[in-house]
Design a protein around this motif. Structure first.
Motif, short mmCIF file in Angstrom:
data_model
loop_
_atom_site.label_atom_id
_atom_site.label_comp_id
_atom_site.label_asym_id
_atom_site.label_seq_id
_atom_site.Cartn_x
_atom_site.Cartn_y
_atom_site.Cartn_z
N ILE A 33 -70.42 23.46 -39.76
CA ILE A 33 -71.36 22.59 -40.48
C ILE A 33 -72.64 23.34 -40.81
CG2 ILE A 33 -72.83 20.55 -40.23
CD1 ILE A 33 -70.58 19.25 -38.62
N ALA A 34 -73.14 24.13 -39.85
CA ALA A 34 -74.38 24.87 -40.08
C ALA A 34 -74.22 25.89 -41.20
CB ALA A 34 -74.80 25.57 -38.79
N ILE A 35 -73.10 26.62 -41.20
CA ILE A 35 -72.88 27.63 -42.24
C ILE A 35 -72.77 26.97 -43.61
CG2 ILE A 35 -71.32 29.42 -43.07
CD1 ILE A 35 -70.62 29.98 -40.15
N CYS A 36 -71.98 25.87 -43.68
CA CYS A 36 -71.85 25.17 -44.96
C CYS A 36 -73.18 24.56 -45.39
CB CYS A 36 -70.79 24.07 -44.84
SG CYS A 36 -69.10 24.65 -45.05
N GLY A 37 -73.97 24.10 -44.41
CA GLY A 37 -75.27 23.54 -44.75
C GLY A 37 -76.21 24.57 -45.35
N VAL A 38 -76.12 25.81 -44.86
CA VAL A 38 -76.96 26.88 -45.38
C VAL A 38 -76.46 27.38 -46.73
CG1 VAL A 38 -77.75 29.25 -44.99
CG2 VAL A 38 -77.74 27.61 -43.10
N LEU A 39 -75.16 27.60 -46.83
CA LEU A 39 -74.59 28.16 -48.05
C LEU A 39 -74.40 27.13 -49.15
CD1 LEU A 39 -71.85 30.51 -46.53
CD2 LEU A 39 -74.16 31.11 -47.26
N GLY A 40 -74.26 25.87 -48.77
CA GLY A 40 -74.00 24.81 -49.74
C GLY A 40 -72.54 24.41 -49.75
N SER A 41 -72.27 23.25 -50.32
CA SER A 41 -70.90 22.75 -50.36
C SER A 41 -70.08 23.52 -51.38
CB SER A 41 -70.90 21.25 -50.71
OG SER A 41 -71.48 21.04 -51.99
N GLY A 42 -68.78 23.34 -51.31
CA GLY A 42 -67.87 24.01 -52.23
C GLY A 42 -66.71 24.65 -51.49
N VAL A 43 -65.63 24.87 -52.19
CA VAL A 43 -64.42 25.42 -51.58
C VAL A 43 -64.66 26.82 -51.04
CG1 VAL A 43 -62.03 26.10 -52.00
CG2 VAL A 43 -62.92 24.02 -53.05
N ARG A 44 -65.32 27.67 -51.80
CA ARG A 44 -65.54 29.05 -51.38
C ARG A 44 -66.37 29.12 -50.11
NH1 ARG A 44 -67.99 32.97 -55.81
NH2 ARG A 44 -66.05 32.24 -56.81
N ASN A 45 -67.46 28.36 -50.07
CA ASN A 45 -68.32 28.39 -48.89
C ASN A 45 -67.63 27.77 -47.67
OD1 ASN A 45 -70.36 29.60 -50.36
ND2 ASN A 45 -71.39 27.68 -50.83
N MET A 46 -66.80 26.76 -47.90
CA MET A 46 -66.07 26.15 -46.79
C MET A 46 -65.06 27.15 -46.20
SD MET A 46 -64.08 22.50 -46.57
CE MET A 46 -62.96 22.87 -47.93
N ILE A 47 -64.35 27.86 -47.06
CA ILE A 47 -63.40 28.87 -46.58
C ILE A 47 -64.13 29.97 -45.81
CG2 ILE A 47 -61.81 30.69 -47.34
CD1 ILE A 47 -60.90 28.84 -49.58
N LEU A 48 -65.28 30.38 -46.32
CA LEU A 48 -66.06 31.42 -45.64
C LEU A 48 -66.52 30.95 -44.27
CD1 LEU A 48 -67.52 34.13 -45.59
CD2 LEU A 48 -69.42 33.06 -46.82
N SER A 49 -67.01 29.71 -44.19
CA SER A 49 -67.50 29.20 -42.91
C SER A 49 -66.37 29.08 -41.89
CB SER A 49 -68.17 27.84 -43.11
OG SER A 49 -67.23 26.84 -43.49
N LEU A 50 -65.21 28.61 -42.30
CA LEU A 50 -64.09 28.48 -41.38
C LEU A 50 -63.56 29.85 -40.96
CD1 LEU A 50 -62.13 25.49 -42.95
CD2 LEU A 50 -63.62 25.48 -40.95
N THR A 51 -63.60 30.82 -41.86
CA THR A 51 -63.18 32.18 -41.51
C THR A 51 -64.08 32.74 -40.41
OG1 THR A 51 -62.35 32.58 -43.76
CG2 THR A 51 -62.81 34.51 -42.39
N ILE A 52 -65.38 32.55 -40.56
CA ILE A 52 -66.32 33.03 -39.54
C ILE A 52 -66.08 32.34 -38.21
CG2 ILE A 52 -68.77 33.11 -38.90
CD1 ILE A 52 -69.40 33.42 -41.89
N VAL A 53 -65.74 31.05 -38.24
CA VAL A 53 -65.49 30.30 -37.02
C VAL A 53 -64.24 30.81 -36.30
CG1 VAL A 53 -64.76 28.03 -36.16
CG2 VAL A 53 -66.70 28.21 -37.72
N PHE A 54 -63.21 31.22 -37.05
CA PHE A 54 -61.93 31.58 -36.44
C PHE A 54 -61.84 33.05 -36.03
CE2 PHE A 54 -60.12 27.90 -39.03
CZ PHE A 54 -60.15 27.06 -37.95
N ILE A 55 -62.70 33.90 -36.54
CA ILE A 55 -62.62 35.33 -36.19
C ILE A 55 -62.80 35.56 -34.69
CG2 ILE A 55 -63.81 37.55 -36.42
CD1 ILE A 55 -64.11 37.01 -39.38
N PRO A 56 -63.82 35.00 -34.02
CA PRO A 56 -64.01 35.30 -32.59
C PRO A 56 -62.81 34.96 -31.71
CG PRO A 56 -65.99 34.32 -33.50
CD PRO A 56 -64.95 34.20 -34.56
N PRO A 57 -62.18 33.78 -31.82
CA PRO A 57 -61.03 33.53 -30.95
C PRO A 57 -59.85 34.45 -31.23
CG PRO A 57 -61.28 31.73 -32.52
CD PRO A 57 -62.53 32.56 -32.59
N VAL A 58 -59.64 34.83 -32.50
CA VAL A 58 -58.56 35.77 -32.82
C VAL A 58 -58.86 37.14 -32.21
CG1 VAL A 58 -57.33 36.96 -34.67
CG2 VAL A 58 -57.89 34.55 -34.92
N VAL A 59 -60.12 37.56 -32.27
CA VAL A 59 -60.51 38.83 -31.66
C VAL A 59 -60.24 38.79 -30.16
CG1 VAL A 59 -62.45 40.34 -31.10
CG2 VAL A 59 -62.23 39.41 -33.40
#
Length: 298
Positions: A149-175
């Motif tokens: 929510i914080a990342i999307c709130g900073v970057l703004g709504s939209g498909v691209r920003n939502m994909i980016l925010s979810l990617t950032i969220v999922f990288i740490p557990p995969v690592v």
């Protein structure tokens, strides 16, 4: 809500024998009726997304106010209509495209990046491991939903920003999962034997490490798809993801929530397909985990 990254146990104590291993996995999947059923459900969802223009008879963005909130079974609208008279079946079919895009894409990108970082951290020595893993720990200070929510709130709504925010969220557990299984594989006998024969680090990673960490990472990534679909739908529901009038299950659920007291069945349909799809990915992950938990004869 935060993502837990429990590392799958290493179940192959010898170098993966390529075709033999994957043939055995395929045979076990073919005998798993639950996995076959959920695979059929997921295949149906994918086919609906691909062939949406061919299996629908209405425009997903055009409706008639006079036809608003028609019940299921209405002639020419077998799943009813939404709050502005658009055909719900058409909206759900077209909505599966954005839902799958925003659910699968972040997991794929996060898996590629996270697996690479995790393998590097697991085999690169103490300094590299500390640098990578302590950086990932910073992201664990924030619940995954709030971080998205914080990342999307900073970057703004939209498909691209939502994909980016979810990617950032999922990288740490995969690592974390990748680093854990790489550390386990690194200490196995066949890796030590490869090093003793003079194999370079690159060859050890390519032929011994990657082949044996791929299965646990794949299983874990599959389990993240269901969470990604739910988070993406939640962001769209909050107005931080896909914006109306684009067809997406989360935004549809938000638009129809005002109609829950008028036609609760229609209002619940987007939520129902989100539930079914996310459960199917979860069960598919369980089936893959069971099928890949095999030991090849020596």
């Amino acid at each position: 809500m935060s993502i837990t990254a429990a590392a799958p146990a290493i179940s192959i104590p010898a170098p993966v024998a390529g075709k033999g291993y994957w043939r055995l996995v395929g045979e076990r999947l073919a005998r798993d009726k639950v996995t076959l059923v959920v695979a059929a459900i997921l295949l149906a969802v994918i086919l609906v997304a691909i062939f949406a223009p061919l299996i629908t008879a209405h425009d997903p963005y055009v409706g008639r106010v006079a036809n608003r909130l028609k019940p299921i079974g209405t002639p020419n609208h077998w799943l009813g209509t939404d709050e502005v008279g658009r055909d719900l079946w058409t909206r759900l079919a077209y909505g599966s495209r954005l839902t799958l895009l925003t659910g699968v894409t972040p997991v794929i990108v996060a898996t590629l990046i996270g697996a690479t970082l995790g393998i590097v951290a697991g085999i690169g020595g103490r300094v590299v491991n500390t640098l990578v893993m302590r950086t990932m720990d910073v992201f664990y200070a924030f619940p995954s939903v709030l971080l998205a929510i914080a990342i999307c709130g900073v970057l703004g709504s939209g498909v691209r920003n939502m994909i980016l925010s979810l990617t950032i969220v999922f990288i740490p557990p995969v690592v974390r999962v990748s680093e854990s299984v790489t550390t386990q594989v690194r200490s196995l006998d066949f890796v030590e034997a490869a090093r003793a024969t003079g194999a370079s680090l690159a060859m050890v990673i390519r032929h011994q490490v990657i082949a044996n960490v791929l299965s646990p990472i794949l299983v874990y990534a599959t389990s993240l798809v269901s969470l990604s679909i739910i988070l993406a739908a939640g962001l769209s529901f909050l107005g931080l993801g896909v914006a109306p009038p684009n067809a997406e299950w989360g935004s549809m659920l938000n638009a129809l929530r005002q109609s829950i007291y008028v036609n609760p069945v229609n209002a619940a349909l987007p939520g129902l397909v989100i539930l079914i799809t996310s459960m199917a990915f979860n069960l598919m992950s369980d089936g893959l985990r069971s099928a890949m938990d095999v030991r090849l004869p020596r």
